[in-house]
Design a protein around this motif. Structure first.
Motif, PDB file in Angstrom:
ATOM      1  N   UNK A 186       0.801  -1.224   0.000  1.00  0.00           N
ATOM      2  CA  UNK A 186       0.000   0.000   0.000  1.00  0.00           C
ATOM      3  C   UNK A 186       0.834   1.275   0.000  1.00  0.00           C
ATOM      4  N   UNK A 187       1.893   1.409   0.849  1.00  0.00           N
ATOM      5  CA  UNK A 187       2.701   2.642   0.776  1.00  0.00           C
ATOM      6  C   UNK A 187       3.338   2.847  -0.590  1.00  0.00           C
ATOM      7  N   UNK A 188       3.805   1.752  -1.199  1.00  0.00           N
ATOM      8  CA  UNK A 188       4.403   1.884  -2.530  1.00  0.00           C
ATOM      9  C   UNK A 188       3.364   2.305  -3.556  1.00  0.00           C
ATOM     10  N   UNK A 189       2.156   1.781  -3.457  1.00  0.00           N
ATOM     11  CA  UNK A 189       1.095   2.183  -4.378  1.00  0.00           C
ATOM     12  C   UNK A 189       0.760   3.655  -4.218  1.00  0.00           C
ATOM     13  N   UNK A 190       0.672   4.124  -2.981  1.00  0.00           N
ATOM     14  CA  UNK A 190       0.384   5.541  -2.727  1.00  0.00           C
ATOM     15  C   UNK A 190       1.440   6.440  -3.360  1.00  0.00           C
ATOM     16  N   UNK A 191       2.698   6.125  -3.118  1.00  0.00           N
ATOM     17  CA  UNK A 191       3.775   6.964  -3.629  1.00  0.00           C
ATOM     18  C   UNK A 191       3.833   6.934  -5.154  1.00  0.00           C
ATOM     19  N   UNK A 192       3.643   5.752  -5.740  1.00  0.00           N
ATOM     20  CA  UNK A 192       3.713   5.646  -7.199  1.00  0.00           C
ATOM     21  C   UNK A 192       2.587   6.431  -7.867  1.00  0.00           C
ATOM     22  N   UNK A 193       1.374   6.313  -7.331  1.00  0.00           N
ATOM     23  CA  UNK A 193       0.254   7.046  -7.918  1.00  0.00           C
ATOM     24  C   UNK A 193       0.411   8.551  -7.737  1.00  0.00           C
ATOM     25  N   UNK A 194       0.948   8.970  -6.585  1.00  0.00           N
ATOM     26  CA  UNK A 194       1.185  10.398  -6.381  1.00  0.00           C
ATOM     27  C   UNK A 194       2.178  10.938  -7.399  1.00  0.00           C
ATOM     28  N   UNK A 195       3.230  10.177  -7.654  1.00  0.00           N
ATOM     29  CA  UNK A 195       4.224  10.626  -8.628  1.00  0.00           C
ATOM     30  C   UNK A 195       3.669  10.621 -10.046  1.00  0.00           C
ATOM     31  N   UNK A 196       2.705   9.728 -10.321  1.00  0.00           N
ATOM     32  CA  UNK A 196       2.174   9.656 -11.679  1.00  0.00           C
ATOM     33  C   UNK A 196       1.316  10.866 -12.027  1.00  0.00           C
ATOM     34  N   UNK A 197       0.757  11.563 -11.044  1.00  0.00           N
ATOM     35  CA  UNK A 197      -0.069  12.731 -11.318  1.00  0.00           C
ATOM     36  C   UNK A 197       0.659  13.805 -12.109  1.00  0.00           C
ATOM     37  N   UNK A 198       1.809  14.329 -11.633  1.00  0.00           N
ATOM     38  CA  UNK A 198       2.530  15.331 -12.421  1.00  0.00           C
ATOM     39  C   UNK A 198       3.011  14.811 -13.773  1.00  0.00           C
ATOM     40  N   UNK A 199       3.303  13.506 -13.868  1.00  0.00           N
ATOM     41  CA  UNK A 199       3.731  12.954 -15.153  1.00  0.00           C
ATOM     42  C   UNK A 199       2.589  13.032 -16.158  1.00  0.00           C
ATOM     43  N   UNK A 200       1.383  12.609 -15.754  1.00  0.00           N
ATOM     44  CA  UNK A 200       0.248  12.661 -16.672  1.00  0.00           C
ATOM     45  C   UNK A 200      -0.095  14.102 -17.030  1.00  0.00           C
ATOM     46  N   UNK A 201       0.064  15.038 -16.086  1.00  0.00           N
ATOM     47  CA  UNK A 201      -0.189  16.445 -16.389  1.00  0.00           C
ATOM     48  C   UNK A 201       0.817  16.978 -17.401  1.00  0.00           C
ATOM     49  N   UNK A 202       2.081  16.618 -17.251  1.00  0.00           N
ATOM     50  CA  UNK A 202       3.105  17.052 -18.203  1.00  0.00           C
ATOM     51  C   UNK A 202       2.835  16.498 -19.587  1.00  0.00           C
ATOM     52  N   UNK A 203       2.450  15.231 -19.673  1.00  0.00           N
ATOM     53  CA  UNK A 203       2.133  14.642 -20.973  1.00  0.00           C
ATOM     54  C   UNK A 203       0.932  15.328 -21.606  1.00  0.00           C
ATOM     55  N   UNK A 204      -0.076  15.651 -20.794  1.00  0.00           N
ATOM     56  CA  UNK A 204      -1.259  16.321 -21.328  1.00  0.00           C
ATOM     57  C   UNK A 204      -0.924  17.726 -21.826  1.00  0.00           C
ATOM     58  N   UNK A 205      -0.105  18.442 -21.069  1.00  0.00           N
ATOM     59  CA  UNK A 205       0.312  19.780 -21.489  1.00  0.00           C
ATOM     60  C   UNK A 205       1.097  19.705 -22.797  1.00  0.00           C
ATOM     61  N   UNK A 206       1.938  18.687 -22.933  1.00  0.00           N
ATOM     62  CA  UNK A 206       2.734  18.530 -24.149  1.00  0.00           C
ATOM     63  C   UNK A 206       1.854  18.229 -25.355  1.00  0.00           C
ATOM     64  N   UNK A 207       0.874  17.346 -25.173  1.00  0.00           N
ATOM     65  CA  UNK A 207      -0.006  16.975 -26.282  1.00  0.00           C
ATOM     66  C   UNK A 207      -0.821  18.163 -26.764  1.00  0.00           C
ATOM     67  N   UNK A 208      -1.279  18.998 -25.834  1.00  0.00           N
ATOM     68  CA  UNK A 208      -2.129  20.131 -26.205  1.00  0.00           C
ATOM     69  C   UNK A 208      -1.333  21.369 -26.604  1.00  0.00           C
ATOM     70  N   UNK A 209      -0.023  21.320 -26.476  1.00  0.00           N
ATOM     71  CA  UNK A 209       0.800  22.510 -26.729  1.00  0.00           C
ATOM     72  C   UNK A 209       0.668  23.066 -28.148  1.00  0.00           C
ATOM     73  N   UNK A 210       0.612  22.252 -29.222  1.00  0.00           N
ATOM     74  CA  UNK A 210       0.499  22.853 -30.567  1.00  0.00           C
ATOM     75  C   UNK A 210      -0.725  23.738 -30.734  1.00  0.00           C
TER      76      UNK A 210
END
Length: 379
Positions: A119-143
């Motif tokens: 459970x602690x590893x799942x919490x930390x991994x999902x928390x870290x994935x939030x900014x990653x998905x936001x960065x990918x979304x910002x990159x896709x919409x950038x054009x």
């Protein structure tokens, strides 16, 4: 944890994360009210506006109070012919952030289910994935966002670098709340399922794989991020026309930091800031040491995404340490302390993926073989 059980918490997490970002963007308009400076000081209001601006549907919020657009702004008003492009960019951004967060959460819940001490590893991994998905979304919409600017065709690559770097600390805060609810729903959905035991990975291959993966991350943090190397990356690749200055874009995706030797600061101060870099590498090494045993199967996607999350967690740890030793809050306001949270995620994505593949290859070469799941014998 099967995909059938993981899809419900992943959907809940994706919807909540997207709604929180949308709510943050909608709140940006409130900072333009006259009474906002009576609650926060002027510097804090400007900093909060910069945080919320990438998630705001209101294109007028993208303009600072002095009328000049910064690197992450659109420079368009609501009555310009470019407003439609801006709305399209934001629609693509929110759809993309939902899709990326959903896909990553499905994979992480499948390979690191919140059971059997994970459970602690799942919490930390999902928390870290939030900014990653936001960065990918910002990159896709950038054009589309760049095209919505009156001068969007001028110096496209520097503008693209500015948009990618503009996601801000908001996804880190939104991801923290989303992670707690997602893991709670996942634990409810996992009830009744047969718990998967943790793998017993030999210590020597695990340590060797962690060292190789950390060395890949250290290439960005220690070698490429050094002042002279970073300056070479940013200035050596010159261009002209639409694709001018690709070094700005390369800097976003290759450098986890930026630092110089002790000649520019007292030695004690320099060592204190380098301790944050050491903390980042320590978090990455320890995470990679534990990751093969936490995964239900050490597949290529699981190791790659897990290592990206480990690198982002290391970034968080180093940035929090920087907050503790930073003394600029009294000058710029308390909001400024959190401004660096979430920076460096594009480089963490680049070198996290590479480090994950290198760590997995090292595990295989060192003799650790992932056992195939046992077939289900019909009754």
């Amino acid at each position: 944890m099967t995909y059938r059980r993981a899809v419900i918490p992943a959907l809940v997490g994706g919807l909540l994360f997207t709604l929180l970002l949308w709510w943050a963007g909608a709140s940006a308009e409130a900072l333009q009210l006259r009474g906002s400076t009576s609650v926060f000081d002027v510097d804090s209001v400007n900093e909060l506006r910069r945080w919320l601006m990438p998630w705001s549907y209101d294109s007028s919020v993208a303009l600072p109070s002095d009328g000049s657009a910064d690197a992450g702004s659109t420079g368009v008003g609501g009555d310009t012919p470019y407003a439609g492009l801006y709305s399209t960019a934001m629609q693509i951004r929110f759809v993309a952030v939902f899709a990326f967060f959903l896909a990553g959460t499905l994979l992480l819940l499948r390979r690191i289910p919140p059971t059997r001490g994970r459970t602690p590893a799942t919490l930390l991994a999902l928390w870290a994935w939030g900014p990653v998905s936001a960065t990918l979304a910002v990159t896709v919409s950038a054009p589309w966002l760049i095209a919505s600017r009156p001068h969007g065709s001028y110096r496209v690559l520097p503008q693209l670098a500015g948009v990618i770097a503009s996601s801000g600390p908001v996804p880190a805060f939104a991801g923290l709340l989303t992670t707690l609810l997602t893991v709670l729903v996942a634990r409810v959905c996992a009830k009744g399922a047969e718990p998967l035991p943790r793998r017993d990975v030999p210590a020597r291959p695990a340590r060797l794989a962690a060292s190789v993966g950390t060395a890949v991350v250290a290439l960005s943090l220690v070698v490429l991020s050094y002042q002279s190397a970073a300056a070479w990356i940013q200035t050596s690749f010159s261009g002209a026309g639409l694709l001018s200055e690709p070094g700005d874009l390369l800097r976003q995706w290759l450098l986890l930091g930026a630092w110089a030797g002790p000649s520019t600061a007292p030695l004690g101060h320099w060592l204190l800031y380098r301790a944050a870099d050491g903390l980042l590498l320590a978090v990455v090494w320890w995470s990679l040491r534990l990751l093969p045993g936490l995964l239900t199967r050490t597949t290529v996607p699981a190791m790659a995404v897990g290592t990206v999350c480990a690198t982002v967690l290391g970034l968080f740890a180093s940035q929090i340490l920087h907050m503790a030793i930073d003394d600029t809050a009294a000058v710029w306001g308390p909001v400024h302390v959190f401004s660096a949270l979430g920076t460096g995620v594009p480089a963490a994505l680049t070198f996290g993926l590479t480090a994950g593949l290198a760590a997995l290859a090292t595990l295989r070469l060192a003799g650790d073989r992932d056992p195939l799941p046992s077939p289900v014998v019909p009754a």
